[in-house]
Design a protein around this motif. Structure first.
Motif, PDB file in Angstrom:
ATOM      1  N   GLU A  84      30.223   9.857 -25.659  1.00 11.43           N
ATOM      2  CA  GLU A  84      31.065   8.946 -24.875  1.00 11.43           C
ATOM      3  C   GLU A  84      30.512   7.521 -24.895  1.00 11.43           C
ATOM      4  N   PHE A  85      29.188   7.384 -24.770  1.00 13.98           N
ATOM      5  CA  PHE A  85      28.590   6.047 -24.778  1.00 13.98           C
ATOM      6  C   PHE A  85      28.863   5.343 -26.100  1.00 13.98           C
ATOM      7  N   TYR A  86      28.574   6.020 -27.205  1.00 13.62           N
ATOM      8  CA  TYR A  86      28.723   5.352 -28.495  1.00 13.62           C
ATOM      9  C   TYR A  86      30.191   5.127 -28.874  1.00 13.62           C
ATOM     10  N   ALA A  87      31.082   5.949 -28.370  1.00 13.14           N
ATOM     11  CA  ALA A  87      32.509   5.722 -28.602  1.00 13.14           C
ATOM     12  C   ALA A  87      32.960   4.431 -27.916  1.00 13.14           C
ATOM     13  N   ILE A  88      32.527   4.252 -26.663  1.00  6.38           N
ATOM     14  CA  ILE A  88      32.902   3.047 -25.911  1.00  6.38           C
ATOM     15  C   ILE A  88      32.210   1.818 -26.503  1.00  6.38           C
ATOM     16  N   LYS A  89      30.927   1.963 -26.843  1.00  7.70           N
ATOM     17  CA  LYS A  89      30.167   0.862 -27.454  1.00  7.70           C
ATOM     18  C   LYS A  89      30.844   0.408 -28.742  1.00  7.70           C
ATOM     19  N   SER A  90      31.294   1.366 -29.529  1.00 12.01           N
ATOM     20  CA  SER A  90      31.960   1.068 -30.791  1.00 12.01           C
ATOM     21  C   SER A  90      33.198   0.202 -30.585  1.00 12.01           C
ATOM     22  N   ILE A  91      34.013   0.577 -29.615  1.00  9.44           N
ATOM     23  CA  ILE A  91      35.259  -0.149 -29.357  1.00  9.44           C
ATOM     24  C   ILE A  91      34.985  -1.557 -28.829  1.00  9.44           C
ATOM     25  N   LEU A  92      34.119  -1.650 -27.814  1.00 12.01           N
ATOM     26  CA  LEU A  92      33.875  -2.938 -27.173  1.00 12.01           C
ATOM     27  C   LEU A  92      33.144  -3.915 -28.096  1.00 12.01           C
ATOM     28  N   GLU A  93      32.045  -3.470 -28.711  1.00 18.36           N
ATOM     29  CA  GLU A  93      31.289  -4.374 -29.573  1.00 18.36           C
ATOM     30  C   GLU A  93      32.032  -4.664 -30.872  1.00 18.36           C
ATOM     31  N   GLY A  94      32.817  -3.701 -31.333  1.00 20.93           N
ATOM     32  CA  GLY A  94      33.625  -3.942 -32.524  1.00 20.93           C
ATOM     33  C   GLY A  94      34.630  -5.055 -32.283  1.00 20.93           C
ATOM     34  N   TYR A  95      35.270  -5.020 -31.135  1.00 23.17           N
ATOM     35  CA  TYR A  95      36.234  -6.060 -30.776  1.00 23.17           C
ATOM     36  C   TYR A  95      35.543  -7.409 -30.623  1.00 23.17           C
ATOM     37  N   ALA A  96      34.359  -7.412 -30.004  1.00 18.37           N
ATOM     38  CA  ALA A  96      33.590  -8.652 -29.847  1.00 18.37           C
ATOM     39  C   ALA A  96      33.232  -9.245 -31.214  1.00 18.37           C
ATOM     40  N   ALA A  97      32.841  -8.398 -32.166  1.00 17.22           N
ATOM     41  CA  ALA A  97      32.484  -8.874 -33.507  1.00 17.22           C
ATOM     42  C   ALA A  97      33.703  -9.469 -34.214  1.00 17.22           C
ATOM     43  N   GLU A  98      34.843  -8.836 -34.039  1.00 17.81           N
ATOM     44  CA  GLU A  98      36.078  -9.358 -34.651  1.00 17.81           C
ATOM     45  C   GLU A  98      36.391 -10.755 -34.112  1.00 17.81           C
ATOM     46  N   LEU A  99      36.299 -10.910 -32.790  1.00 10.27           N
ATOM     47  CA  LEU A  99      36.575 -12.209 -32.174  1.00 10.27           C
ATOM     48  C   LEU A  99      35.544 -13.257 -32.601  1.00 10.27           C
ATOM     49  N   ALA A 100      34.285 -12.833 -32.664  1.00 12.12           N
ATOM     50  CA  ALA A 100      33.199 -13.772 -32.965  1.00 12.12           C
ATOM     51  C   ALA A 100      33.263 -14.295 -34.397  1.00 12.12           C
ATOM     52  N   ALA A 101      33.823 -13.523 -35.301  1.00  8.93           N
ATOM     53  CA  ALA A 101      33.801 -13.872 -36.732  1.00  8.93           C
ATOM     54  C   ALA A 101      34.381 -15.258 -37.012  1.00  8.93           C
ATOM     55  N   THR A 102      35.382 -15.663 -36.256  1.00  4.63           N
ATOM     56  CA  THR A 102      35.996 -16.981 -36.477  1.00  4.63           C
ATOM     57  C   THR A 102      35.492 -18.028 -35.483  1.00  4.63           C
ATOM     58  N   ARG A 103      34.569 -17.640 -34.618  1.00  4.72           N
ATOM     59  CA  ARG A 103      34.079 -18.559 -33.593  1.00  4.72           C
ATOM     60  C   ARG A 103      32.607 -18.934 -33.763  1.00  4.72           C
ATOM     61  N   LEU A 104      31.869 -18.144 -34.506  1.00  2.00           N
ATOM     62  CA  LEU A 104      30.451 -18.433 -34.709  1.00  2.00           C
ATOM     63  C   LEU A 104      30.283 -19.715 -35.524  1.00  2.00           C
TER      64      LEU A 104
END
Length: 234
Positions: A84-104
Motif C-alpha cells: 500500500e505504501f509503495y503504491a501510493i508513493k508511486s502515484i504521488l511522486e510520479g505525478y510530482a515528477a511529471e509536473l516538475a519536468a517542465t518547471r525545473l
C-alpha cells in the motif's frame, strides 16, 4: 544555562531515536517486542521525558506502537503495509515528477546532479544513514519544483509515516547503487522535459523498492535471486 540543557536534551533524544531505529532495522528488536523505558533511562542516565518524546517520534515514523498504560512495542509490518505504501508513493511522486519536468530550472537540474554525485560516493562507502538523508534532499527538490503545495505536503507526510520502510529498502545490499542509477535516468528525463518518462521512471523506482523489500521480508535466507539482482542485469 537553559540553552545548554535544551541542547543536551535534544542530543540525548536523537541518540535514543538512533539506537532504537538501528535495533529495529537490524532485528535486535523484533516486531511485537516491548521497548522498555526504565532500561533506556538507566542506559542514558536521563529522565523518561526525552524517551517518551522519542517514542512519539518513532511512532510517527512507523517503528513503534505506543499502547496506553502498557508502553511501546515494535510495530509489526505486513506485506500489505509495504504494497500500500509503495503504491501510493508511486502515484504521488510520479505525478510530482511529471509536473516538475517542465518547471525545473537549469540550476535545479545542476543541484540534482550534485546531490546524486554525493549519493554515488555514499553508496560506495555503504553509509545508509547519510544516504537516506541526502536521498530525501534529491526527492524534495523535484517535488517542490512541481509547484503543488498540497501534493508536497501529502508526500512529506507519507514519507514520514513510512520512514522505516524507506530506510529498510535502502539498507538492502546493492539498493543504494541502483538508486543512484535510477536518479541518473530521471535527471536525463528532466533535462529533456519529458514528463511522461519522468513519471514512469519514478513509478518503476517505487515498484522495485517495494518488491525488493517484500522479498527481504519473505525470502530471507532462501538464496533466491532477487528483483534487485535482475535490475542490476537489466
Amino acid at each position: 544555562m537553559k540553552s545548554k540543557f535544551i541542547e543536551r536534551h535534544q542530543t540525548l533524544r536523537e541518540k535514543i531515536l538512533e539506537t532504537i531505529r538501528e535495533a529495529i532495522l537490524k532485528g535486535t528488536l523484533r516486531p511485537g517486542e516491548k521497548v522498555a523505558e526504565p532500561e533506556l533511562a538507566e542506559r542514558f542516565g536521563i529522565s523518561r521525558t526525552p524517551i517518551r518524546e522519542a517514542f512519539r517520534q518513532l511512532e510517527s515514523e512507523g517503528y513503534l506502537t505506543v499502547i496506553p498504560r502498557k508502553g511501546a512495542v515494535v510495530t509489526a509490518l505486513s506485506e500489505q503495509d509495504v504494497q500500500e505504501f509503495y503504491a501510493i508513493k508511486s502515484i504521488l511522486e510520479g505525478y510530482a515528477a511529471e509536473l516538475a519536468a517542465t518547471r525545473l530550472t537549469i540550476k535545479d537540474i545542476e543541484k540534482l546532479q550534485t546531490i546524486n554525485e554525493k549519493l554515488r560516493n555514499l553508496a560506495v562507502d555503504g553509509d545508509v544513514k547519510a544516504f537516506f538523508r541526502i536521498h530525501n534532499e534529491f526527492h524534495d527538490l523535484f517535488v517542490r519544483a512541481a509547484g503543488n503545495h498540497k501534493l508536497a505536503e501529502l508526500i512529506t507526510q507519507l514519507g514520514m509515516k513510512f520512514n522505516r520502510l524507506r530506510m529498510a529498502s535502502l539498507s538492502i545490499s546493492g539498493r543504494m547503487s541502483i538508486s543512484v542509477v535510477e536518479h541518473d535516468r530521471l535527471i536525463e528525463a528532466f533535462k529533456n522535459q519529458d514528463g511522461d518518462l519522468a513519471e514512469d521512471l519514478v513509478k518503476q523506482t517505487a515498484a522495485i523498492g517495494g518488491q525488493v523489500l517484500l522479498e527481504g521480508m519473505t525470502d530471507a535466507g532462501q538464496g533466491r535471486a532477487s528483483s534487485l539482482d535482475q535490475r542490476n542485469d537489466g
